[in-house]
Design a protein around this motif. Sequence first.
Motif, mmCIF file in Angstrom:
data_model
loop_
_atom_site.group_PDB
_atom_site.id
_atom_site.type_symbol
_atom_site.label_atom_id
_atom_site.label_comp_id
_atom_site.label_asym_id
_atom_site.label_seq_id
_atom_site.Cartn_x
_atom_site.Cartn_y
_atom_site.Cartn_z
ATOM 1 N N LEU A 69 -1.005 -25.055 19.194
ATOM 2 C CA LEU A 69 -1.959 -25.059 20.302
ATOM 3 C C LEU A 69 -2.521 -23.665 20.603
ATOM 4 C CD1 LEU A 69 -0.325 -27.620 22.769
ATOM 5 C CD2 LEU A 69 -2.371 -27.940 21.363
ATOM 6 N N PRO A 70 -1.692 -22.602 20.660
ATOM 7 C CA PRO A 70 -2.278 -21.276 20.910
ATOM 8 C C PRO A 70 -3.223 -20.812 19.802
ATOM 9 C CG PRO A 70 0.091 -21.266 21.340
ATOM 10 C CD PRO A 70 -0.226 -22.558 20.653
ATOM 11 N N LEU A 71 -2.971 -21.233 18.564
ATOM 12 C CA LEU A 71 -3.848 -20.865 17.458
ATOM 13 C C LEU A 71 -5.207 -21.532 17.619
ATOM 14 C CD1 LEU A 71 -0.878 -20.351 16.415
ATOM 15 C CD2 LEU A 71 -1.782 -20.780 14.127
ATOM 16 N N LEU A 72 -5.190 -22.821 17.947
ATOM 17 C CA LEU A 72 -6.440 -23.551 18.134
ATOM 18 C C LEU A 72 -7.211 -23.022 19.348
ATOM 19 C CD1 LEU A 72 -5.065 -27.137 17.412
ATOM 20 C CD2 LEU A 72 -6.539 -25.770 15.918
ATOM 21 N N ALA A 73 -6.475 -22.668 20.411
ATOM 22 C CA ALA A 73 -7.137 -22.138 21.604
ATOM 23 C C ALA A 73 -7.803 -20.798 21.301
ATOM 24 C CB ALA A 73 -6.116 -21.988 22.737
ATOM 25 N N HIS A 74 -7.128 -19.948 20.539
ATOM 26 C CA HIS A 74 -7.736 -18.660 20.167
ATOM 27 C C HIS A 74 -8.985 -18.880 19.334
ATOM 28 C CE1 HIS A 74 -8.148 -14.503 18.874
ATOM 29 N NE2 HIS A 74 -8.243 -14.947 17.634
ATOM 30 N N ASN A 75 -8.902 -19.789 18.361
ATOM 31 C CA ASN A 75 -10.066 -20.056 17.525
ATOM 32 C C ASN A 75 -11.226 -20.586 18.362
ATOM 33 O OD1 ASN A 75 -11.525 -22.427 15.807
ATOM 34 N ND2 ASN A 75 -11.128 -20.636 14.524
ATOM 35 N N ASP A 76 -10.909 -21.416 19.341
ATOM 36 C CA ASP A 76 -11.958 -21.957 20.206
ATOM 37 C C ASP A 76 -12.665 -20.833 20.967
ATOM 38 O OD1 ASP A 76 -12.919 -24.734 20.987
ATOM 39 O OD2 ASP A 76 -12.632 -23.857 22.971
ATOM 40 N N ARG A 77 -11.888 -19.866 21.453
ATOM 41 C CA ARG A 77 -12.494 -18.727 22.166
ATOM 42 C C ARG A 77 -13.359 -17.897 21.232
ATOM 43 N NH1 ARG A 77 -7.252 -18.629 24.426
ATOM 44 N NH2 ARG A 77 -6.613 -16.983 22.978
ATOM 45 N N VAL A 78 -12.886 -17.704 19.995
ATOM 46 C CA VAL A 78 -13.663 -16.924 19.026
ATOM 47 C C VAL A 78 -15.008 -17.596 18.759
ATOM 48 C CG1 VAL A 78 -13.751 -16.192 16.608
ATOM 49 C CG2 VAL A 78 -11.657 -15.861 17.930
ATOM 50 N N MET A 79 -14.998 -18.911 18.573
ATOM 51 C CA MET A 79 -16.253 -19.613 18.317
ATOM 52 C C MET A 79 -17.155 -19.599 19.546
ATOM 53 S SD MET A 79 -15.444 -22.787 15.745
ATOM 54 C CE MET A 79 -14.392 -23.694 16.879
ATOM 55 N N GLN A 80 -16.593 -19.707 20.737
ATOM 56 C CA GLN A 80 -17.397 -19.622 21.962
ATOM 57 C C GLN A 80 -18.071 -18.265 22.067
ATOM 58 O OE1 GLN A 80 -18.153 -21.936 24.039
ATOM 59 N NE2 GLN A 80 -16.519 -23.489 24.069
ATOM 60 N N ASP A 81 -17.352 -17.212 21.683
ATOM 61 C CA ASP A 81 -17.902 -15.859 21.800
ATOM 62 C C ASP A 81 -19.075 -15.609 20.854
ATOM 63 O OD1 ASP A 81 -16.037 -15.296 23.735
ATOM 64 O OD2 ASP A 81 -14.681 -14.193 22.415
ATOM 65 N N THR A 82 -19.217 -16.421 19.822
ATOM 66 C CA THR A 82 -20.366 -16.251 18.922
ATOM 67 C C THR A 82 -21.669 -16.655 19.578
ATOM 68 O OG1 THR A 82 -20.228 -18.491 17.969
ATOM 69 C CG2 THR A 82 -18.883 -16.760 16.934
ATOM 70 N N GLY A 83 -21.595 -17.466 20.632
ATOM 71 C CA GLY A 83 -22.795 -18.000 21.260
ATOM 72 C C GLY A 83 -23.432 -19.133 20.467
ATOM 73 N N ARG A 84 -22.794 -19.534 19.381
ATOM 74 C CA ARG A 84 -23.310 -20.611 18.522
ATOM 75 C C ARG A 84 -22.182 -21.606 18.228
ATOM 76 N NH1 ARG A 84 -24.432 -19.267 13.566
ATOM 77 N NH2 ARG A 84 -22.990 -17.498 13.540
ATOM 78 N N TYR A 85 -21.463 -21.990 19.253
ATOM 79 C CA TYR A 85 -20.233 -22.755 19.085
ATOM 80 C C TYR A 85 -20.430 -23.994 18.213
ATOM 81 C CZ TYR A 85 -16.019 -25.377 20.359
ATOM 82 O OH TYR A 85 -14.848 -26.084 20.317
ATOM 83 N N ASP A 86 -21.361 -24.859 18.582
ATOM 84 C CA ASP A 86 -21.545 -26.111 17.846
ATOM 85 C C ASP A 86 -21.971 -25.863 16.407
ATOM 86 O OD1 ASP A 86 -20.824 -27.636 20.034
ATOM 87 O OD2 ASP A 86 -22.889 -27.852 20.741
ATOM 88 N N ARG A 87 -22.850 -24.898 16.208
ATOM 89 C CA ARG A 87 -23.323 -24.611 14.854
ATOM 90 C C ARG A 87 -22.187 -24.080 13.978
ATOM 91 N NH1 ARG A 87 -28.314 -20.514 13.177
ATOM 92 N NH2 ARG A 87 -28.012 -20.658 10.915
ATOM 93 N N VAL A 88 -21.390 -23.152 14.508
ATOM 94 C CA VAL A 88 -20.279 -22.591 13.736
ATOM 95 C C VAL A 88 -19.264 -23.681 13.409
ATOM 96 C CG1 VAL A 88 -18.334 -20.982 13.829
ATOM 97 C CG2 VAL A 88 -20.583 -20.261 14.646
ATOM 98 N N GLY A 118 -15.464 -21.360 11.856
ATOM 99 C CA GLY A 118 -15.466 -22.820 11.900
ATOM 100 C C GLY A 118 -14.601 -23.429 10.825
ATOM 101 N N MET A 119 -14.621 -22.835 9.649
ATOM 102 C CA MET A 119 -13.755 -23.286 8.563
ATOM 103 C C MET A 119 -12.282 -23.085 8.944
ATOM 104 S SD MET A 119 -12.470 -23.964 5.561
ATOM 105 C CE MET A 119 -11.122 -23.333 4.545
ATOM 106 N N GLN A 120 -11.978 -21.961 9.567
ATOM 107 C CA GLN A 120 -10.609 -21.721 10.000
ATOM 108 C C GLN A 120 -10.163 -22.766 11.014
ATOM 109 O OE1 GLN A 120 -10.446 -17.599 11.233
ATOM 110 N NE2 GLN A 120 -10.069 -16.888 9.141
ATOM 111 N N ARG A 121 -11.087 -23.210 11.848
ATOM 112 C CA ARG A 121 -10.754 -24.256 12.826
ATOM 113 C C ARG A 121 -10.286 -25.529 12.125
ATOM 114 N NH1 ARG A 121 -9.953 -25.156 18.347
ATOM 115 N NH2 ARG A 121 -10.058 -27.396 18.700
ATOM 116 N N VAL A 122 -11.020 -25.966 11.119
ATOM 117 C CA VAL A 122 -10.639 -27.180 10.405
ATOM 118 C C VAL A 122 -9.335 -26.960 9.647
ATOM 119 C CG1 VAL A 122 -11.406 -28.967 8.807
ATOM 120 C CG2 VAL A 122 -13.085 -27.740 10.168
#
Length: 344
Positions: A69-88, A118-122
């Motif tokens: 869970l902490p790994l997924l939460a960190h990845n989610d924050r990283v993708m949010q910080d890109t400003g292109r969450y859905d695209r990434v 995004g690949m790391q998320r999957v």
Amino acid sequence: PQPHRRPRGIGPEYEAVDEPGFVWRLRRPGDGGGRLPPCLYYQDHRQRYKFECGGGGLELLEDLVAANLPLLAHNDRVMQDTGRYDRVKDEGRRIYADKNSLASKGITWTHEEYGHDGMQRVYLGTKCWQRFTETFNLLDRAGPELEALIGKALAASGGPLRACSLGGGPGYELFALQKWVERLFPGAAPRFTSLDLQPGWEPYVKRLGFDFVGNWDITKANLLRDLSLAPGELHVVIISYVLIYCCTEETADVLAQLMTPAAEGGGGVQALVVSERAHEQPMIPMLARRGVPCVRLMRQGTREGVDERQLVFLPRGHAEVAADNSVDRERFITFPNVPFMKGT
């Protein structure tokens, strides 16, 4: 947590352990008159191939869900910080599913693709199940050798159990080793390190509680130097799905040196445990020529034919190994039919 959907073959007797619905447990133990397995789970991204395990396996998978869970939460924050969450996120799904480099370059994903957020998320949400269960079974199957070798090393050193994973990515193989060691050597005080060419795995490895060395290439590095260890201080090395890319005489020289006892000028590693995709591993005869014995851990002589997907290499000059089928190693495993065997 309740998943978005219930996969085919999962009855109402089961509830989801994780939100995506990869792991399912019986709502009430004993449902189905004792005929239903305590846990059903999937390892593949599309949740097509169902596996089952007992209560011990369920507890381990619950631990994995919590640790992830902490790994997924960190990845989610990283993708949010890109400003292109859905695209990434969508790009990551395509990279993971398409595997365009497999046909053109013979590798599952490129170095750059492994670093895509995004690949790391999957990968974090999918590969964790396969890497954890396969490694745990690898250790179970190698138990007769590992228990003796690790026990002897800990008694001699009195220090922490030190292990590393080469090409270890986010660290799921090390998490499997940690849970396995807790069961047999509760006072081992493990110190584990993941080494990987892709530096982007570092925050995830550290959230699992392990050390990390990035930009690490097995064909160019000095393992003990890079871990700041002296010969004999590293006990276990894990290689998972890496030899396919570097099965050369030069790599064999590096591994043989690691498996040579410290008293003979080598690295003094006690066990090299290996998971690979191919059923035949040319590294076995390469290391045999250098005096490093190997135990094939999967059943041999079945419909699979030769099956060298899970191996343990022992210290150079170790006593002659008994025949591979002298021990029924399948009775030790926690996760049945992992890795998958045809006709089972």
